[in-house]
Design a protein around this motif. Structure first.
Motif, PDB file in Angstrom:
ATOM      1  N   ALA A  19      18.135 -14.954 -31.530  1.00 26.91           N
ATOM      2  CA  ALA A  19      17.943 -15.618 -30.239  1.00 26.91           C
ATOM      3  C   ALA A  19      17.490 -14.621 -29.180  1.00 26.91           C
ATOM      4  O   ALA A  19      16.574 -14.919 -28.395  1.00 26.91           O
ATOM      5  N   VAL A  20      18.095 -13.436 -29.164  1.00 30.47           N
ATOM      6  CA  VAL A  20      17.710 -12.400 -28.199  1.00 30.47           C
ATOM      7  C   VAL A  20      16.257 -11.990 -28.418  1.00 30.47           C
ATOM      8  O   VAL A  20      15.495 -11.824 -27.463  1.00 30.47           O
ATOM      9  N   LEU A  21      15.867 -11.850 -29.677  1.00 33.41           N
ATOM     10  CA  LEU A  21      14.500 -11.459 -30.008  1.00 33.41           C
ATOM     11  C   LEU A  21      13.491 -12.482 -29.490  1.00 33.41           C
ATOM     12  O   LEU A  21      12.521 -12.128 -28.822  1.00 33.41           O
ATOM     13  N   PHE A  22      13.730 -13.753 -29.752  1.00 32.43           N
ATOM     14  CA  PHE A  22      12.796 -14.777 -29.301  1.00 32.43           C
ATOM     15  C   PHE A  22      12.845 -14.955 -27.785  1.00 32.43           C
ATOM     16  O   PHE A  22      11.826 -15.230 -27.162  1.00 32.43           O
ATOM     17  N   GLU A  23      14.006 -14.772 -27.202  1.00 30.74           N
ATOM     18  CA  GLU A  23      14.113 -14.819 -25.740  1.00 30.74           C
ATOM     19  C   GLU A  23      13.300 -13.673 -25.131  1.00 30.74           C
ATOM     20  O   GLU A  23      12.573 -13.857 -24.156  1.00 30.74           O
ATOM     21  N   THR A  26       9.690 -14.425 -25.130  1.00 25.58           N
ATOM     22  CA  THR A  26       9.251 -15.346 -24.075  1.00 25.58           C
ATOM     23  C   THR A  26       9.073 -14.639 -22.744  1.00 25.58           C
ATOM     24  O   THR A  26       8.340 -15.099 -21.890  1.00 25.58           O
ATOM     25  N   GLN A  27       9.758 -13.493 -22.584  1.00 23.22           N
ATOM     26  CA  GLN A  27       9.696 -12.782 -21.316  1.00 23.22           C
ATOM     27  C   GLN A  27       8.753 -11.592 -21.351  1.00 23.22           C
ATOM     28  O   GLN A  27       8.045 -11.329 -20.384  1.00 23.22           O
ATOM     29  N   ASN A  28       8.772 -10.850 -22.459  1.00 20.76           N
ATOM     30  CA  ASN A  28       7.948  -9.651 -22.555  1.00 20.76           C
ATOM     31  C   ASN A  28       7.696  -9.329 -24.032  1.00 20.76           C
ATOM     32  O   ASN A  28       8.558  -8.745 -24.688  1.00 20.76           O
ATOM     33  N   PRO A  29       6.545  -9.716 -24.557  1.00 19.86           N
ATOM     34  CA  PRO A  29       6.260  -9.500 -25.979  1.00 19.86           C
ATOM     35  C   PRO A  29       6.368  -8.041 -26.419  1.00 19.86           C
ATOM     36  O   PRO A  29       6.758  -7.762 -27.544  1.00 19.86           O
ATOM     37  N   MET A  30       6.054  -7.110 -25.528  1.00 22.27           N
ATOM     38  CA  MET A  30       6.148  -5.699 -25.907  1.00 22.27           C
ATOM     39  C   MET A  30       7.610  -5.293 -26.135  1.00 22.27           C
ATOM     40  O   MET A  30       7.918  -4.536 -27.047  1.00 22.27           O
ATOM     41  N   THR A  31       8.506  -5.818 -25.340  1.00 16.50           N
ATOM     42  CA  THR A  31       9.929  -5.569 -25.529  1.00 16.50           C
ATOM     43  C   THR A  31      10.381  -6.159 -26.859  1.00 16.50           C
ATOM     44  O   THR A  31      11.138  -5.535 -27.598  1.00 16.50           O
ATOM     45  N   ALA A  32       9.901  -7.348 -27.162  1.00 18.91           N
ATOM     46  CA  ALA A  32      10.260  -7.999 -28.418  1.00 18.91           C
ATOM     47  C   ALA A  32       9.805  -7.166 -29.611  1.00 18.91           C
ATOM     48  O   ALA A  32      10.537  -7.023 -30.593  1.00 18.91           O
ATOM     49  N   MET A  33       8.618  -6.587 -29.525  1.00 15.83           N
ATOM     50  CA  MET A  33       8.118  -5.757 -30.614  1.00 15.83           C
ATOM     51  C   MET A  33       9.030  -4.538 -30.809  1.00 15.83           C
ATOM     52  O   MET A  33       9.327  -4.153 -31.939  1.00 15.83           O
ATOM     53  N   ALA A  34       9.493  -3.945 -29.723  1.00 16.46           N
ATOM     54  CA  ALA A  34      10.413  -2.814 -29.820  1.00 16.46           C
ATOM     55  C   ALA A  34      11.735  -3.252 -30.453  1.00 16.46           C
ATOM     56  O   ALA A  34      12.296  -2.541 -31.287  1.00 16.46           O
ATOM     57  N   LEU A  35      12.210  -4.434 -30.075  1.00 15.25           N
ATOM     58  CA  LEU A  35      13.457  -4.948 -30.639  1.00 15.25           C
ATOM     59  C   LEU A  35      13.337  -5.178 -32.141  1.00 15.25           C
ATOM     60  O   LEU A  35      14.259  -4.883 -32.896  1.00 15.25           O
ATOM     61  N   GLN A  37      11.542  -3.599 -34.238  1.00 16.87           N
ATOM     62  CA  GLN A  37      11.569  -2.316 -34.925  1.00 16.87           C
ATOM     63  C   GLN A  37      12.978  -1.734 -35.001  1.00 16.87           C
ATOM     64  O   GLN A  37      13.271  -0.928 -35.875  1.00 16.87           O
ATOM     65  N   GLU A  38      13.861  -2.148 -34.102  1.00 18.32           N
ATOM     66  CA  GLU A  38      15.236  -1.655 -34.084  1.00 18.32           C
ATOM     67  C   GLU A  38      16.164  -2.436 -35.013  1.00 18.32           C
ATOM     68  O   GLU A  38      17.335  -2.089 -35.142  1.00 18.32           O
ATOM     69  N   LEU A  39      15.657  -3.471 -35.670  1.00 22.66           N
ATOM     70  CA  LEU A  39      16.509  -4.322 -36.495  1.00 22.66           C
ATOM     71  C   LEU A  39      16.795  -3.742 -37.875  1.00 22.66           C
ATOM     72  O   LEU A  39      17.590  -4.294 -38.621  1.00 22.66           O
ATOM     73  N   GLY A  40      16.127  -2.656 -38.221  1.00 24.64           N
ATOM     74  CA  GLY A  40      16.381  -2.026 -39.510  1.00 24.64           C
ATOM     75  C   GLY A  40      15.731  -2.728 -40.687  1.00 24.64           C
ATOM     76  O   GLY A  40      16.169  -2.568 -41.826  1.00 24.64           O
ATOM     77  N   ILE A  41      14.705  -3.495 -40.417  1.00 24.37           N
ATOM     78  CA  ILE A  41      13.984  -4.174 -41.492  1.00 24.37           C
ATOM     79  C   ILE A  41      13.061  -3.144 -42.148  1.00 24.37           C
ATOM     80  O   ILE A  41      12.342  -2.426 -41.452  1.00 24.37           O
ATOM     81  N   PRO A  42      13.075  -3.062 -43.484  1.00 25.09           N
ATOM     82  CA  PRO A  42      12.193  -2.103 -44.160  1.00 25.09           C
ATOM     83  C   PRO A  42      10.727  -2.319 -43.777  1.00 25.09           C
ATOM     84  O   PRO A  42      10.310  -3.465 -43.551  1.00 25.09           O
ATOM     85  N   PRO A  43       9.953  -1.240 -43.702  1.00 23.92           N
ATOM     86  CA  PRO A  43       8.556  -1.337 -43.243  1.00 23.92           C
ATOM     87  C   PRO A  43       7.714  -2.385 -43.982  1.00 23.92           C
ATOM     88  O   PRO A  43       6.941  -3.101 -43.360  1.00 23.92           O
ATOM     89  N   GLU A  44       7.902  -2.495 -45.307  1.00 22.83           N
ATOM     90  CA  GLU A  44       7.094  -3.473 -46.050  1.00 22.83           C
ATOM     91  C   GLU A  44       7.453  -4.908 -45.671  1.00 22.83           C
ATOM     92  O   GLU A  44       6.591  -5.783 -45.596  1.00 22.83           O
ATOM     93  N   LYS A  45       8.718  -5.165 -45.388  1.00 21.11           N
ATOM     94  CA  LYS A  45       9.137  -6.508 -44.958  1.00 21.11           C
ATOM     95  C   LYS A  45       8.720  -6.766 -43.508  1.00 21.11           C
ATOM     96  O   LYS A  45       8.380  -7.873 -43.146  1.00 21.11           O
ATOM     97  N   LEU A  46       8.761  -5.720 -42.701  1.00 21.74           N
ATOM     98  CA  LEU A  46       8.320  -5.846 -41.317  1.00 21.74           C
ATOM     99  C   LEU A  46       6.830  -6.183 -41.286  1.00 21.74           C
ATOM    100  O   LEU A  46       6.394  -7.036 -40.524  1.00 21.74           O
ATOM    101  N   GLN A  47       6.076  -5.544 -42.164  1.00 21.83           N
ATOM    102  CA  GLN A  47       4.639  -5.837 -42.271  1.00 21.83           C
ATOM    103  C   GLN A  47       4.435  -7.285 -42.717  1.00 21.83           C
ATOM    104  O   GLN A  47       3.567  -7.987 -42.199  1.00 21.83           O
ATOM    105  N   GLN A  48       5.249  -7.753 -43.652  1.00 20.85           N
ATOM    106  CA  GLN A  48       5.171  -9.144 -44.108  1.00 20.85           C
ATOM    107  C   GLN A  48       5.476 -10.097 -42.956  1.00 20.85           C
ATOM    108  O   GLN A  48       4.784 -11.099 -42.761  1.00 20.85           O
ATOM    109  N   LEU A  49       6.499  -9.774 -42.173  1.00 20.57           N
ATOM    110  CA  LEU A  49       6.867 -10.596 -41.019  1.00 20.57           C
ATOM    111  C   LEU A  49       5.718 -10.667 -40.027  1.00 20.57           C
ATOM    112  O   LEU A  49       5.359 -11.745 -39.551  1.00 20.57           O
TER     113      LEU A  49
END
Length: 84
Positions: A19-23, A26-35, A37-49
């Motif tokens: 919810a925080v990520l999508f919120e 809605t306010q600042n896509p660049m902040t969301a992109m930083a968030l 990257q902080e979720l600990g998703i492996p790079p290959e899965k992040l690329q898939q996302l």
């Protein structure tokens, strides 16, 4: 379940963080992109996302609907990003 949310859940991202990520999106896509990257998703899965988001942008609207957020704010954030 929305595929974007499913990928996040697959990596044990809590409902609150989703919810925080999508919120943030809605306010600042660049902040969301930083968030993301902080979720600990492996790079290959992040690329898939990111590939899912880029090739199927309608899923963002579906995810915001599923989370009870205002998609108009998402569109507004996207427009702001495109103007930069």
């Amino acid at each position: 379940m929305n595929p974007i949310i499913a990928i996040l859940k697959e990596h044990n991202v809590s409902d609150e963080k989703v919810a925080v990520l999508f919120e943030a999106f809605t306010q600042n896509p660049m902040t969301a992109m930083a968030l993301v990257q902080e979720l600990g998703i492996p790079p290959e899965k992040l690329q898939q996302l990111m590939a899912v988001v880029m090739t199927q942008p309608h899923l963002i609207k579906e995810a915001t609907d599923e989370l009870g957020l205002d998609f108009a704010k998402v569109q507004e954030a996207k427009d702001k990003l495109n103007q930069q």
